[in-house]
Structures are given as structure tokens and as C-alpha cells.
Enzyme design. Structure first.
Site, PDB file in Angstrom:
ATOM      1  N   GLY A  45       0.877  -1.275   0.187  1.00  0.00           N
ATOM      2  CA  GLY A  45       0.016   0.080  -0.110  1.00  0.00           C
ATOM      3  C   GLY A  45       0.867   1.244   0.024  1.00  0.00           C
ATOM      4  CD  GLN A  46      -0.361   7.169   0.871  1.00  0.00           C
ATOM      5  OE1 GLN A  46      -0.764   8.003   0.082  1.00  0.00           O
ATOM      6  NE2 GLN A  46      -1.228   7.298   2.093  1.00  0.00           N
ATOM      7  CG  LEU A  56       1.939  -0.420   7.760  1.00  0.00           C
ATOM      8  CD1 LEU A  56       2.901   0.250   6.914  1.00  0.00           C
ATOM      9  CD2 LEU A  56       1.873   0.755   9.201  1.00  0.00           C
ATOM     10  CB  ALA A  57      -2.380  -5.274   6.651  1.00  0.00           C
ATOM     11  CB  ALA A  58      -6.555  -2.067   8.318  1.00  0.00           C
ATOM     12  CB  THR A  96      -7.837   5.712  11.547  1.00  0.00           C
ATOM     13  OG1 THR A  96      -8.533   6.771  10.749  1.00  0.00           O
ATOM     14  CG2 THR A  96      -8.902   4.573  11.926  1.00  0.00           C
ATOM     15  CD  GLU A 116     -13.156   7.966   9.705  1.00  0.00           C
ATOM     16  OE1 GLU A 116     -14.171   7.491  10.257  1.00  0.00           O
ATOM     17  OE2 GLU A 116     -13.057   8.848   9.025  1.00  0.00           O
ATOM     18  CE1 TYR A 147      -9.748   1.332   8.944  1.00  0.00           C
ATOM     19  CE2 TYR A 147     -10.610   3.538   9.018  1.00  0.00           C
ATOM     20  CZ  TYR A 147      -9.625   2.515   8.715  1.00  0.00           C
ATOM     21  OH  TYR A 147      -8.245   2.923   8.591  1.00  0.00           O
ATOM     22  CE  LYS A 202      -6.982   0.480  11.230  1.00  0.00           C
ATOM     23  NZ  LYS A 202      -5.731   0.068  11.206  1.00  0.00           N
ATOM     24  CG  HIS A 210      -1.222   9.497   5.725  1.00  0.00           C
ATOM     25  ND1 HIS A 210      -1.896   9.267   6.358  1.00  0.00           N
ATOM     26  CD2 HIS A 210      -0.321   8.529   5.425  1.00  0.00           C
ATOM     27  CE1 HIS A 210      -2.050   7.897   6.732  1.00  0.00           C
ATOM     28  NE2 HIS A 210      -1.292   7.390   5.889  1.00  0.00           N
TER      29      HIS A 210
END
Length: 318
Positions: free
Chosen positions: A11-12, A76-78, A121, A123, A145, A149, A175
Site C-alpha cells: 500500500g501507500q 499497516l494492513a487493514a 486512524t 476515525e 472501521y 481500530k 495523509h
């Protein structure tokens, strides 16, 4: 040589982090679920090792971590899509909670001296009653989501307190970069502006242009992740720019970059409206700035220019 394991390496954030760690002399391993091409890793694919499998498979995960023995793990995966269908919500909860627990438990047992970073996050904060938010702001998520988290964040704190394991959470605000997925509104804006400039599109449909976000630059945010795992003691930190800009600002910058007036091309469409946020999600980053010396330094104008230049080149080469 230190060894690092990055979940979601394609990912990014994962790809920028992998590049950063390679520059610092790490041996870098990554985990990705599906056996698909990873274009963000094209320039470094021969310098990293990618393991294909699921964090939900405890046996597979035990084998991978037992063999790697990572010094640092960046989770970082989700599952991050927002959906209100039962099956989608169940999958998000399972991937983000059970997967995080499996990873923490396996690292604690097989690599107990490793350092663990959990990417969370803004969120998590959900319906906030003040801005900016800091590390002590109450968590009131309003999506599955966000709920998942919060659970992951609580698992990190539990392993840190119960077992003395080095685990910490980075509470990441928005970001961006050229590697942002096309499903995100920022990439939708820059790519569509580039397509309109090239005569390949004529309009861009968006929701509330006056919605505001706390936007930063992804390569700087992965540097904050690395700094967090170098500290003597694990702490949770807000990772944010510390300010907000509107979607209108972002759109105006993107279209201005190619000499266009966004008002000639952007259509406000109720279908893209999200629930109104009476108080903005804006992060108070003073704790990480003071403790670790991290500073966000790329303004939104530069972020948009970098993304626009990339997308214009993509269209030219296609």
C-alpha cells in the site's frame, strides 16, 4: 542488520516505509494477502521479501514470524472500506481485530523483544466535541472501521500493560501521495483534473466541498512510525499536520495546477455527501513533536503539485 516486517507492504504507507527502512540498512519483509502485482514496490521488489498469506491463519503466521524473527513490526494492513452490509462489516471486524490479535500474540511469544507499531486512524474519535484532538480525547467511533481500530488500539495497550511488550499506536490523520488509491477522494480529484486537462473527461462529481480534513504527506508520516519504534519506551502518538483545509481548497489547487478553474468542471452531487461533522477531525501533534522531534513540513500546495505531476505523467504514458 535489523529486520523489519511490514503488513500491507504494497500500500501507500507500506511501500514508502519499505523504502525508508532499506535506506537505513534494514532487511525488509512484507505481508500481503493476495498474489497480485504490487506496483508501488516496483523499484524495490528485488530488495525485499514478500510473504503471501493471511493474518487470520495462525499456523502460517507462526511459521513466518518464527523464521523472520523481526526486530520491528509495522502493522499497516487493514480492511478500510466503509460499508453497511452485514457481510462486509463482519469481514472488517474479523480482519482488523482478529488479525491484529494474532499478530500481537505471535510476536509476543516468538519475538518478545521486537517493537510493534499499530497504524490506527482519526476515525477512532468519531463524534468529537472539541478540536484539535489529542491522545486523551475520548474515542467515540461512528463506523465499523473506526470501531475495529479502537479494538486494535485497546489490544496494543493491553499487550503493553499486561505483558510489558513494546507496542504502540500511531493515530494517523489523512495523509496523501501519488500512491494513494484511486478510491480515495484526493486521488479522484487529481486524476480527474489531469484527465480533463488531457481532454479525456469533462466533469468531476464531488460531495460537500466545504468539508475539511487534516491533510499531510505520506512519506513524512512513515518517518514518524519509524521514530516511534526507536524510542526507549513505547508511547501512543497523534500523527497529523495540526491544521485543516477544505475539499474546495484541494480541488482549487489541483485544477489551478493545470490552468483550469474548478468551477467550470466540478459538479456538487448529493450522492457523494457524507454525514456532516460539526467539529472537524484535526490532530494535536505536539506530543510527538516535543518527544521525538518529528515535524510535518510539506504544505498542501506541494502535496497537490506532487500528485498532479504524477497523474499527468501517468496519462501521458498511457
Amino acid at each position: 542488520m535489523k529486520t523489519a516486517l511490514i503488513t500491507g507492504i504494497g500500500g501507500q504507507d507500506g511501500s514508502y516505509l519499505a523504502e525508508l527502512l532499506l535506506e537505513k540498512g534494514y532487511e525488509v519483509h512484507g505481508i500481503e494477502l493476495h498474489d497480485i502485482p504490487l506496483p508501488n514496490l516496483a523499484l524495490i521488489e528485488d530488495r525485499i521479501i514478500v510473504h503471501r498469506g493471511s493474518l487470520l491463519s495462525h499456523g502460517w503466521l507462526t511459521s513466518v514470524i518464527g523464521n523472520i524473527q523481526p526486530d520491528e513490526c509495522y502493522h499497516l494492513a487493514a480492511s478500510s472500506f466503509v460499508s453497511y452490509r452485514f457481510n462486509d462489516e463482519s469481514l472488517t471486524l474479523e480482519n482488523n481485530i482478529v488479525g491484529t490479535h494474532n499478530l500481537l500474540a505471535t510476536l509476543k511469544d516468538l519475538a518478545p523483544r521486537s517493537h510493534f507499531f499499530f497504524a490506527s486512524t482519526s476515525e477512532m474519535f468519531g463524534n468529537v466535541d472539541h478540536a484539535p484532538q489529542d491522545e486523551y480525547t475520548p474515542l467515540k467511533p461512528r463506523s465499523i472501521y473506526g470501531i475495529s481500530k479502537v479494538a486494535g488500539h485497546n489490544l496494543v495497550q493491553y499487550y503493553r500493560q499486561q505483558y510489558g511488550y513494546y507496542a504502540c499506536t500511531g493515530i494517523l490523520y489523512n495523509h496523501e501521495s501519488p500512491r494513494r488509491g484511486h478510491a480515495f477522494v484526493t486521488r479522484k480529484i487529481t486524476m480527474t483534473a489531469a484527465r480533463i486537462k488531457a481532454g479525456l473527461a469533462h466533469e468531476l462529481r464531488l460531495g460537500n466541498l466545504d468539508a475539511v480534513r487534516d491533510w499531510g504527506y505520506a512519506p513524512e508520516y512513515v518517518n514518524a512510525m519509524h521514530l516511534m519504534l526507536q524510542a526507549d519506551q513505547p508511547h501512543d502518538y497523534i500523527i497529523s499536520s495540526g491544521g485543516t483545509r477544505s475539499v474546495r481548497d484541494f480541488v482549487s489547487l489541483a485544477f489551478s495546477y493545470v490552468g483550469l478553474d474548478y468551477r467550470d468542471h466540478v459538479i456538487v452531487d448529493q450522492a457523494f455527501y457524507r454525514a456532516v461533522e460539526p467539529i472537524a477531525l484535526c490532530g494535536d501533534n505536539r506530543r510527538i513533536v516535543n518527544a521525538l522531534g518529528w515535524h510535518p513540513s510539506t504544505p498542501l500546495e506541494d502535496i497537490v503539485a506532487i500528485m498532479m505531476e504524477h497523474d499527468l505523467l501517468c496519462i501521458k504514458e498511457s
